[in-house]
Design an enzyme around this catalytic site. Sequence first.
Site: not given
Length: 224
Positions: A163, A16, A91, A130, A174
């Site tokens: 992260r 996104k 959300r 990542r 999440r």
Amino acid sequence: MSELNLVLLGPPGAGKGTQGERLQEDFRLPYYATGDILRSAVRGQSQLGISAKEYMERGDLVPDDVIIGVICDQLRSPEAADGFILDGFPRTTPQAEALDRAVESLGKELTAALLIDVPEEEVIRRLGGRRTCEKAGHVFHVEFNPPEKEGVCDVDGSRLIIRDDDKPEVIRHRLEQYREKTEPLVSYYEDKGLLRRIDGTASPDEVGEKIRGLLSTLRMEQET
Ligand SMILES: [Zn+2]
């Protein structure tokens, strides 16, 4: 000119942010990513930031009342006169309802909710690999975009870290939050006739191309 008032939907890792930034360039719309707004609030140590930080560190969603005021201020600003792109908000269904009220009170309406659709196993693959540079936030991926030297940023030589948001237990959390609270928005916008689905498994260029085509069509529909 007709307005393009857009909401981006999709699981974490759907791209996104990438697509939002491209849209910002291609259609000259302000791009409001809640994550960025909150992260800058955290860095600024504002009251909002301190409160938001506690939730973000746990991988929880930041409560509605902390976010809604900030977003509404953005939509009221002159730069959003021809439209906007919202990413990360709403959300939840109550947030979507609050947004509807805010948009209506400004005499606007949403043009579309764009769902960038990516299956969960692909999300885990994308986010789990990542790596972010400690110094400047340059982003790499162990599989799709590996640094020349493992664990080291190509740009500035600083250490690459995972992260907090990209740690496996946080990713799972999440995704649960997304399924439970955000996925109901898909039917919310579908019922309003605003939902547009985009296959997010294609390359970022292909996804971007599809979105651009879609928005050009929407704009033409509005002008006729
Ligand atoms: Zn770096």
